[in-house]
Design an enzyme around this catalytic site. Structure first.
Site, mmCIF file in Angstrom:
data_model
loop_
_atom_site.group_PDB
_atom_site.id
_atom_site.type_symbol
_atom_site.label_atom_id
_atom_site.label_comp_id
_atom_site.label_asym_id
_atom_site.label_seq_id
_atom_site.Cartn_x
_atom_site.Cartn_y
_atom_site.Cartn_z
ATOM 1 N N HIS A 529 44.732 -40.768 -6.745
ATOM 2 C CA HIS A 529 42.567 -40.618 -7.894
ATOM 3 C C HIS A 529 43.423 -39.409 -8.679
ATOM 4 O O HIS A 529 42.431 -38.681 -9.666
ATOM 5 C CB HIS A 529 42.502 -40.270 -6.421
ATOM 6 C CG HIS A 529 40.160 -40.018 -6.890
ATOM 7 N ND1 HIS A 529 40.569 -38.099 -6.855
ATOM 8 C CD2 HIS A 529 39.493 -40.175 -7.714
ATOM 9 C CE1 HIS A 529 39.165 -38.098 -7.647
ATOM 10 N NE2 HIS A 529 38.725 -39.283 -7.933
ATOM 11 N N ARG A 635 31.380 -45.336 -15.954
ATOM 12 C CA ARG A 635 31.545 -45.783 -14.652
ATOM 13 C C ARG A 635 30.104 -44.938 -14.003
ATOM 14 O O ARG A 635 30.135 -43.554 -13.765
ATOM 15 C CB ARG A 635 32.650 -45.483 -13.808
ATOM 16 C CG ARG A 635 34.132 -46.247 -14.768
ATOM 17 C CD ARG A 635 35.183 -45.333 -14.470
ATOM 18 N NE ARG A 635 35.192 -43.818 -15.276
ATOM 19 C CZ ARG A 635 36.509 -43.337 -15.648
ATOM 20 N NH1 ARG A 635 37.023 -44.576 -16.168
ATOM 21 N NH2 ARG A 635 35.914 -42.634 -17.117
ATOM 22 N N GLU A 821 39.450 -58.341 -13.855
ATOM 23 C CA GLU A 821 39.906 -57.790 -12.780
ATOM 24 C C GLU A 821 41.145 -58.423 -11.904
ATOM 25 O O GLU A 821 41.587 -58.249 -11.471
ATOM 26 C CB GLU A 821 40.031 -56.928 -12.500
ATOM 27 C CG GLU A 821 38.048 -56.924 -11.614
ATOM 28 C CD GLU A 821 37.251 -55.551 -12.404
ATOM 29 O OE1 GLU A 821 37.866 -54.725 -12.208
ATOM 30 O OE2 GLU A 821 36.313 -55.863 -12.588
ATOM 31 N N GLY A 842 40.225 -55.382 -16.708
ATOM 32 C CA GLY A 842 40.358 -53.743 -16.191
ATOM 33 C C GLY A 842 41.984 -54.203 -15.296
ATOM 34 O O GLY A 842 42.266 -54.900 -14.302
ATOM 35 N N ASN A 844 44.330 -51.872 -13.443
ATOM 36 C CA ASN A 844 44.354 -51.251 -12.821
ATOM 37 C C ASN A 844 43.965 -52.076 -11.986
ATOM 38 O O ASN A 844 45.470 -52.244 -10.602
ATOM 39 C CB ASN A 844 43.363 -50.382 -12.818
ATOM 40 C CG ASN A 844 43.169 -48.747 -13.915
ATOM 41 O OD1 ASN A 844 44.641 -49.259 -14.575
ATOM 42 N ND2 ASN A 844 42.718 -48.130 -14.151
ATOM 43 N N CYS A 907 40.427 -51.522 -20.172
ATOM 44 C CA CYS A 907 39.643 -50.920 -19.894
ATOM 45 C C CYS A 907 40.354 -49.621 -18.536
ATOM 46 O O CYS A 907 39.918 -48.858 -18.277
ATOM 47 C CB CYS A 907 38.324 -50.784 -19.914
ATOM 48 S SG CYS A 907 37.856 -52.289 -18.299
#
EC number: 2.7.9.1
Length: 947
Positions: A529, A635, A821, A842, A844, A907
């Site tokens: 994070h 977000r 994602e 996405g 991630n 993104c």
């Protein structure tokens, strides 16, 4: 740098005919085979323990194959010398980078010590033959040696006309971890005596002991420490500090001791036959190609398809033959500033080792200009020739031997970001290169340097470094230590610079993270994070610093023997991961007018659009100033953490037992969201803004702490009783929240949540349109796995749009799409595209779910995987092109079959990583979206894939 200055040198007989303009009598290979070396009759193999330390794949150093030379149809040994070469700069695959550049310099008429290069194909043949020299190769090598001997008027092994050699590896791609250089090859007792008679005993025996050290370590894998022990003992016994203080007699004695070390380690005497020395050195270079460290380097850097390493054999020249000799290194332009002026160092009567060991302080090149004007003028001329020839700033190594200049190496010079941009722009203005070529001269990392503060002088604080963590977000930060997000915000409001130190960060810390100038965490990786948020904001961050211990209760951090309390000064280098004691001086980002010029060229070339991830108007403005063509990811959940009032409203929504109470909380959030969207639309006037609906799991909005504290805080904020609060918390708890109740699943279970967010978007868009702002809203539904999930949310969104438009009597254009994602979504992309007007990968979460890796836990095993070569890159940093990348390509193709005009982009964190951006461009995506501070880097990467 200077270590390699002494690598390529030759000893010539005083008054010999080795003049500048001397050329070889013939460059063609002789039809008569060279005589077989006398040691070839010695059978077989040198013991395999000679390479054990390096774990060489081809452990034995075999003797030359005892067979008649066989003519080969393919050339394997290439000569080079001033004015003529059998190679050139385009032959890096065959001659390696070093060999190709030596041949090129020689071919354009520069004074390069003559030599020859054994090709990479010969190395491949050696490996294929089970680590035995291919038939005929030794004869070709001896043939090359004879050519060099004729060129120099000197002979290997001849005490009267001694020729000494350097032997170096050189693959097509620069590969640290290959074999080190062997210098002064050809020395034995007789040659050393002959050399001493001509050039002095001290010079001769210092060269001999250096050769014994290098040959023993590099070729025969004898630990260098065994030689160093003898050297140190000699200096101690004589009361000396420096190697240069040793006398000729001392050095003679050391030579004898070094021979004893060799005999003891190998069980056989040091080989006195110079051709035997050359053979063993060539074999050692070939064997180094399969050493574990070389293979690991190729694996990590994804270097494939190379034949092997070349071997560069070159005569030696010496800069330590008196005051008419010297050695130096220079850049044709200043590597720090880009100024068009020679930048380098020079030492009179020295070899490169003198610079590396710090025995003497180098002087500016002006010293050479004054002492050796003729050699200096030739050097300046050569620099101009090389820059014009290579059309790049050059890093050059040279030696002057008795007033004669020798060029030892040239290569593209490393430089800072500021220098890279200036050099690229200047060379275009000078007519040396075209803009498309200039684009290739600047690396993405160069722009990264320009966009973050830097320390004025990193070398000045080295003794103040007290810990090192992961370089999570580049730049430099200097501030006073604080331990809570609240304190960071408070200090910021007072105009103080704060370094936020946490064991790890959470979404609740974002206010303090934004207020802090830098972030230091005890735990967390490059995608933690703290790291991710810091990169979004361009904040300096050092994460996963295991050498620190954070004590929040007492507001102190222990770093080794140092204990820092709140308010003490600390400095962070986010580019290196260094944690530095005290207040170190900073310089601002080195932005200049050249950068704008350069980026205009970049934008003229690239086709891939670059958008930014931004959650606030300030983020959006930063993105726009950095050249973003829109917002690819806003977000909405991050907006909820912006103030205590907002987070309380979110918690009231979560805790609400009835729809009516939940709607009251949503109405409060509507006002906040609408205001935020208006600010972002205003900042991005005329550009698209993609807003992702709520994605976070509900539990992330709850307070931190033990259950009693959480219940107590929720009751105070929401008015719930303890029993209801506890029941609600238990209902929200999840075993695997990242795969649980989040994303579109929230909007399906609580449609009023999606309706509120859609209404805020449309009302903000209408309000801004009424003020003359051009608005292009795009609504993105997260975590979709089935077309039915997306269909449910699209229907809700369009119903809200119709109501808002009907109420105000006005409509605007908008799009509804989805994040891809979940792997299943990629596999059924054609069905999902029937509902979606755009896809945004996405990456991630797509990486997380494709690998089955928890992003929160990868720090426990990813470093081990990387160290063992199981993974070549952290897949959360560099896109896994073979797996995740294939899903991206598959979904794009499927989606566009169903909807030909489908807009597709990404993104995730990979949107700002250069190699990933290049992949997305080649895959035909329309855009990437990344941190505002990485927008210029993505722009450059998108252009470089096309030049």
């Amino acid at each position: 740098m200077a270590a390699s200055v002494s690598r390529a040198i030759c000893v010539q007989k005083p008054g010999s005919k080795c003049t500048r303009d001397r050329e070889a009598t013939s460059f063609a290979r002789r039809s008569v085979a060279a005589p077989r070396p006398p040691h070839a009759k010695a059978a077989g193999v040198i013991r395999s323990d000679s390479g054990a330390g390096r774990g060489q794949h081809c452990s034995p150093l075999r003797a030359v194959v005892d067979a008649a030379p066989i003519q080969t149809t393919k050339k394997r040994v290439f000569h080079f010398g001033k004015g003529k070469s059998e190679g050139n700069k385009t032959m890096k695959e065959l001659l390696g980078g070093k060999g190709a550049n030596l041949a090129e310099m020689a071919s354009i008429g520069l004074s390069v010590p003559p030599g020859f290069t054994v090709s990479t194909e010969a190395c491949q043949q050696y490996q294929d033959a089970g680590c035995a020299l291919p038939a005929g190769l030794w004869a070709e090598i001896v043939d090359g040696l004879q050519w060099v001997e004729e060129y120099m008027g000197a002979t290997l092994g001849d005490p009267q006309r001694p020729l000494l050699l350097s032997v170096r590896s050189g693959a097509a791609v620069s590969m640290p971890g290959m074999m080190d250089t062997v210098l002064n090859l050809g020395l034995n007792d007789e040659v050393a005596a002959g050399l001493a008679a001509k050039s002095g005993e001290r010079f001769a025996y210092d060269s001999f002991r250096r050769f014994l050290d290098m040959f023993g370590n590099v070729v025969m894998d004898i630990p260098r420490s065994l030689f160093e022990e003898k050297l140190e003992h000699m200096k101690e016994s004589k009361g000396l500090k420096n190697d240069t203080d040793l006398t000729a007699s001392d050095l003679k004695e050391l030579v004898g001791q070094y021979k004893e070390v060799y005999l003891s380690a190998k069980g056989e005497p040091f080989p006195s036959d110079p051709k035997k020395q050359l053979e063993l050195a060539v074999l050692a270079v070939f064997n180094s190609w399969e050493s574990p460290r070389a293979k690991k380097y190729r694996s990590i850097n994804q270097i494939t398809g190379l034949r092997g390493t070349a071997v560069n054999v070159q005569c030696m020249v010496f800069g330590n033959m008196g005051n008419t000799s010297g050695t130096g290194v220079l850049f044709t332009r200043n590597p720090n500033t880009g100024e068009k002026k020679l930048y380098g160092e020079f030492l009179v009567n020295a070899q490169g080792e003198d610079v590396v060991a710090g025995i003497r302080t180098p002087e500016d090149l002006d010293a050479m200009k004054n002492l050796m004007p003729q050699a200096y003028d030739e050097l300046v001329e050569n620099c101009n020739i090389l820059e014009s020839h290579y059309k790049e700033m050059q890093d050059i190594e040279f030696t002057v031997q008795e007033n004669r200049l020798w060029m030892l190496q040239c290569r593209t010079g490393k430089r800072t970001g500021k220098s890279a941009v200036k050099i690229a722009v200047d060379m275009v203005n000078e007519g040396l290169v075209e803009p498309r070529s200039a684009i290739k001269m600047v690396e993405p990392g160069h722009l990264d340097q320009l966009l973050h503060p830097q320390f004025e002088n990193p070398s000045a604080y080295k003794d103040q470094v007290i810990a090192t963590g992961l370089p999570a977000s580049p730049g430099a930060a200097v501030g006073q230590v604080v331990f809570t997000a609240e304190d960071a915000e408070a200090w910021h409001s007072q105009g103080k610079a704060a370094i936020l130190v946490r064991a790890e960060t959470s979404p609740e810390d974002v206010g303090g993270m934004h207020a802090a100038v830098g972030i230091l965490t005890e735990r967390g990786g490059m995608t933690s994070h703290a790291a991710v948020v810091a990169r979004w904001w361009g904040k300096c961050c050092v994460s996963g610093c295991s050498g620190i211990r954070v004590n929040d209760a007492e507001k102190l951090v222990t770093i080794g023997s140092h204990v820092l309390r709140e308010g003490e000064w600390l400095s962070l280098n986010g580019s290196t991961g260094e944690v530095i004691l005290g207040k170190q001086p900073l310089s601002p980002p080195a932005l200049s007018g050249d950068l704008g010029t350069f980026m205009a060229w970049v934008d003229d070339v690239r086709k891939l659009k670059v958008l930014a991830n931004a959650d606030t108007p300030d983020d959006a403005l930063t993105a726009r100033n950095n050249g973003a063509q829109g917002i690819g990811l806003c977000r909405t959940e991050h907006m909820f953490f912006a103030s205590d009032e907002r987070i309380k409203a979110v918690r009231q929504m979560i805790m609400a037992p009835t729809l009516e109470l939940r709607q009251q909380a949503l109405d409060r959030l509507l006002t906040y969201q609408r205001s935020d969207f208006e600010g972002i639309f205003r900042a991005m006037d005329g550009l698209p803004v993609t807003i992702r609906l709520l994605d976070h799991p509900s539990y992330e909005f709850l307070p931190e702490g033990n259950i009693e504290d959480i219940v107590s805080e929720l009751c105070a904020e929401t008015g719930a009783n303890q029993e209801d609060a506890l029941a609600r918390i238990e209902k929200l708890s999840e075993v695997n929240p990242m795969l649980g109740f989040r994303g579109c699943r929230l909007g399906i279970s609580y449609p009023e949540l999606t309706e509120m967010q859609a209404r805020a978007i449309f009302e903000a868009a209408i309000a801004m349109t009424n003020q003359g702002v051009q608005v292009f809203p795009e609504i993105m539904v997260p975590l979709v796995g089935t077309p039915q999930e997306l269909g449910h949310q699209v229907t809700l969104i369009r119903q809200v749009a119709e109501k808002v438009f009907a109420n105000v009597g006005k409509t605007i254009g908008y799009k509804v799409g989805t994040m891809i994602e979940i792997p299943r979504a990629a596999l059924v992309a054609d069905e999902i595209a029937e509902q979606a007007e755009f896809f945004s990968f996405g990456t991630n979460d797509l990486t997380q779910m494709t690998f089955g890796y928890s992003r929160d836990d990868v720090g426990k095993f990813i470093p081990v995987h990387l160290a063992q070569g199981i993974l070549q890159h952290d897949p959360f940093e560099v896109l896994d092109q073979r797996g995740v990348g294939e899903l991206v390509k598959f979904a794009t193709e499927r989606g566009r079959k169903a909807r030909p005009n489908l807009k597709v982009g990404i993104c995730g964190e990979h949107g700002g990583e250069p190699s990933s951006v290049a992949f997305f461009a080649k895959a035909g995506l329309d855009f990437v979206s990344c941190s505002p501070f990485r927008v210029p880097i993505a722009r450059l990467a998108a252009a470089q894939v096309l030049v």
